[in-house]
Write an enzyme that holds these catalytic residues in place. Structure first.
Site, PDB file in Angstrom:
ATOM      1  N   HIS A  85       0.822  -1.211   0.000  1.00  0.00           N
ATOM      2  CA  HIS A  85       0.000   0.000   0.000  1.00  0.00           C
ATOM      3  C   HIS A  85       0.855   1.259   0.000  1.00  0.00           C
ATOM      4  O   HIS A  85       0.390   2.333  -0.386  1.00  0.00           O
ATOM      5  CB  HIS A  85      -1.011  -0.010   1.153  1.00  0.00           C
ATOM      6  CG  HIS A  85      -0.457   0.227   2.516  1.00  0.00           C
ATOM      7  ND1 HIS A  85      -0.203  -0.792   3.415  1.00  0.00           N
ATOM      8  CD2 HIS A  85      -0.130   1.370   3.162  1.00  0.00           C
ATOM      9  CE1 HIS A  85       0.238  -0.277   4.545  1.00  0.00           C
ATOM     10  NE2 HIS A  85       0.294   1.037   4.422  1.00  0.00           N
ATOM     11  N   ASP A 221       1.302  -7.748   2.287  1.00  0.00           N
ATOM     12  CA  ASP A 221       1.352  -6.313   2.014  1.00  0.00           C
ATOM     13  C   ASP A 221       2.801  -5.865   1.863  1.00  0.00           C
ATOM     14  O   ASP A 221       3.385  -5.259   2.762  1.00  0.00           O
ATOM     15  CB  ASP A 221       0.653  -5.565   3.157  1.00  0.00           C
ATOM     16  CG  ASP A 221       0.375  -4.110   2.825  1.00  0.00           C
ATOM     17  OD1 ASP A 221       0.903  -3.631   1.809  1.00  0.00           O
ATOM     18  OD2 ASP A 221      -0.355  -3.464   3.589  1.00  0.00           O
ATOM     19  N   SER A 654       4.001   2.160   8.505  1.00  0.00           N
ATOM     20  CA  SER A 654       3.779   1.231   7.396  1.00  0.00           C
ATOM     21  C   SER A 654       5.085   1.017   6.643  1.00  0.00           C
ATOM     22  O   SER A 654       5.733   1.972   6.218  1.00  0.00           O
ATOM     23  CB  SER A 654       2.721   1.793   6.439  1.00  0.00           C
ATOM     24  OG  SER A 654       1.453   1.801   7.034  1.00  0.00           O
TER      25      SER A 654
END
Length: 719
Positions: A85, A221, A654
């Site tokens: 992402h 991810d 992240s």
């Protein structure tokens, strides 16, 4: 009396002491603040191995990826690992209908096949320096807060300019503890970044919105890029002559897996937290701010979902918008639930009471901070109604797509055209061309937005009294007797901003007939809404926010001076931090226990539901059925996908490396559990968990699924 006061202070310190898992710590202060705690929890290395400005250390392998994520270097050839992402927008920009890298994934089989990513950068932190004394020196004590802030900003800019000239690197200075401290960061940014590989989004986003903010989790991810440099290993614009960057440090990768209770460390750039809010702020958040936003977004989601289920074309049109609305809807809902479950308001009140009690030996200070807490109470009492108005503007009125588009497009063109007519520099033609390209409206359905308008105006009309509404909007409520269907009919039936044919004609003839379009009813109402809040609510909120920040500055200063045995960490502000904890399971509610890891079995089970969010390509199922897990399976024989730990993380983490006690990479951080989103306000070690992609699953995808196992040859693997 002295003994009693001493005992109280000890009790306060123990009751407020950060537990080992809590905190986002500045790496240059690890030796002074945390290394003993880390070692007690299992850490095997030294503070210098985490952060050192003279020798290679872990900090040299952690970078700011793009504008708001973290990435880590995993080879001596500049290979970097981050989240899918985080790389999403760059992968999307490289994709075409013929080569859809989002849908199908992409893997370069040699460096020549790596794809340049225009505009993508990675930034290293070379050193961090305390410049508090320099920033705050020589401030006139007679300054008011505005004068003081202005003087500080001048000093900050001066220091940044001087240091950049002296060192030859970019620098920035950030405030910490609400401006009680200031630190300078020396940085180096590389601009030639190339895509190496990404799994298809069915793997990288497996579970998509259904599993967002949720544990158990099963998506891979991740994406991989490479840093390129000139022949001297220095930053350079893209060139075919550039070569893979040689890092000072890269993380070795451990393939042995994790067990419950293992030490974990997250090293990255967390975005924003507010850990030192008072009980008044948290009470407002839990009782007003989060409930308003959650309720309004839930209304929008329900309407969009109903239409999306009826028609696949609409589903594709609205899927990105739905995901954007749903992301923070789930975040705020989980935050609210976690804070309520933790009795956050009561705990904040207890801390405030204990803080004042600990000041009993100093009556002057106690009087000062008692008065301060009274000021907090008053300012939040005044701030609350403004916050309500603002939330109903942003989440309600600006949740109506037509309102937002009509105001932004109409006001932008109006401003730029006036400049053009006056002979001034303008961008009218460029903006007009931009709006022309949006016709036909590809991701907008008039009937859906009209229904959203009706539903949201009904809520707005009930919650915001007439005297506080924008003048034109309030007149519509009056003229139509509060009938929101009639209001929507009037706006949507008479506006050029919601109709493809009318909009095309409007933008084609705008310069000639602009006065006609300035009378468009939707533009008039929407622009009046925007101007109303820009002139009233927003300036008033800014006024109170400045007051709150100054009160917070004094409050945090008092806490740090009084509670000497407590180790304070600054709120996250997108600067380099270390968080440490342990691999840990948890129970979200009575009768439910969540294990600390998931396996590929869960992917297959979810895939069998037939839900679109759980689709995976046949190749993954084929490899699963063959049990072709290679050397990446755990000792239990299963292929682990993700695990959770008690590290204190937030947005910006992240893509952060998750490391074991020896500083070896064991995973990539990518999310938090739903209840754990409260950790932006208050950390609770009982159930706040960060979600980590197991690096073994990452390498299994690279090697077995994608056939790009050659990349493993440049990594240092610990088996």
């Amino acid at each position: 009396m002295k003994k009693i006061i001493f005992l109280i202070i000890i009790l306060v310190s123990k009751s407020t002491l950060s537990i080992a898992d809590e905190g986002m710590w500045m790496p240059q202060l690890i030796q002074a603040l945390n290394i003993s705690d880390m070692k007690r929890n299992g850490f095997k290395l030294t503070a210098a191995q985490i952060y050192d400005i003279n020798k290679a250390s872990m900090k040299d392998a952690v970078v700011i990826f793009g504008g708001g994520c973290t990435a880590e270097i995993i080879s001596n050839k500049g290979l970097i690992l981050t989240n899918h992402h985080c790389g999403f927008s760059n992968i999307a920009a490289l994709s075409t209908v013929q080569n859809d890298y989002l849908k199908n994934g992409y893997w370069a089989m040699n460096t020549k096949e790596e794809l340049k990513c225009p505009g993508l950068t990675v930034t290293f932190i070379k050193q961090i320096n305390d410049v508090t004394a320099k920033v705050l020196a020589d401030l006139n004590p007679a300054y008011n807060e505005n004068q003081r802030d202005s003087a500080i900003q001048v000093k900050v800019k001066q220091l940044e300019t001087e240091t950049k000239k002296e060192l030859g690197f970019d620098v920035f200075i950030r405030p910490f503890f609400y401006g009680n401290e200031y630190y300078l960061f020396v940085t180096e940014t590389y601009k030639d970044i190339r895509l190496v590989g990404t799994p298809p989004e069915s793997i990288g986003k497996f579970g998509d919105e259904t599993d967002n903010w949720v544990w158990p989790r099963h998506n891979a991810d991740f994406s991989m890029f490479r840093i390129y440099a000139d022949k001297n290993n220095k930053p350079a614009d893209y060139s075919e002559d550039n070569v893979p960057y040689t890092p000072k440090y890269s993380f070795p990768i451990n393939l042995k897996g994790t067990q419950k209770g293992d030490f974990t460390m997250v090293y990255g750039f967390p975005g924003r937290t507010q850990e030192y809010l008072t009980s008044y702020a948290v009470d407002l958040l839990v009782k007003q701010q989060d409930p308003i936003k959650v309720n309004l977004r839930e209304k929008r989601l329900n309407i969009m979902d109903r239409y999306m289920k009826k028609n696949d074309t609409i589903r594709l049109m609205y899927t990105a918008r739905y995901a954007g609305v749903a992301n923070y809807y789930k975040k705020w809902k989980g935050e609210m639930m976690g804070l309520q479950k933790s009795n956050a308001v009561q705990k904040k009140q207890q801390l405030e009471s204990e803080f004042l009690t600990a000041l009993s030996a100093n009556p002057a200070k106690k009087e000062k901070y008692t008065k301060l807490m009274g000021q907090f109470e008053k300012v939040y009492e005044d701030f609350a109604p403004l916050s309500k108005q603002y939330d109903y503007f942003t989440e309600c009125l600006w949740g109506i797509e037509a309102f937002k588009f009509a105001a932004n497009a109409g006001l932008t063109l109006q401003t730029e055209l006036k400049k053009k007519q006056a002979g001034a520099t303008n961008n009218f033609d460029g903006k007009l061309a931009e709006y022309k390209k949006s016709i036909p409206f590809k991701n907008f359905r008039k009937e859906i937005d009209r229904e959203l308008c009706i539903a949201l105006l009904e809520i707005y009309g009930k919650e915001i009294e007439s005297v506080l509404r924008p003048r034109m909007l309030d007149s519509l409520y009056t003229v139509h007797n509060n009938n929101c269907v009639a209001i929507a009919d009037f706006l949507y039936n008479n506006s050029s901003f919601v109709d493809n044919f009318k909009a095309a004609s409007m933008f084609e003839n705008y310069e000639k007939d602009f006065q006609l379009y300035q009378r468009d009813p939707l533009f008039l109402v929407a622009s009046d809404v925007l101007k109303h809040y820009q002139k009233t609510t927003i300036p008033q909120m800014t006024y109170y926010e400045i007051q709150i920040n100054e009160l917070q500055k004094e409050y945090v200063k008092g806490l740090r001076e009084t509670l000497k045995n407590k180790k304070f960490y600054p709120d996250a502000n997108s600067t380099l931090r270390v968080a440490f904890g342990k691999v840990s399971d948890y129970s979200p509610k009575d009768g439910i226990h969540n294990m600390h890891y998931t396996t590929i079995d869960g992917i297959v089970e979810k895939n069998k539901t037939g839900l679109e969010d759980f689709y995976v390509k046949p190749r993954l199922i084929e490899l699963y059925e063959k049990k072709d897990f290679g050397t990446y399976a755990d000792k239990d024989g299963k292929l682990h996908v993700a695990f959770i730990a008690s590290n204190h993380t937030t947005g910006g983490n992240s893509g952060s490396p998750v490391l074991n006690a020896k500083g070896e990479l064991i995973g990539t951080n990518f999310d938090r559990n739903w209840e754990g989103t409260m950790s932006d306000i208050m950390y609770n070690g009982d159930f706040c968990r960060n979600i980590v992609l197991d690096v073994r699953f990452t390498l299994w995808i690279v090697d077995k699924y994608a056939g790009a196992g050659y990349l493993l040859n440049e990594m240092k693997l610990i088996r």
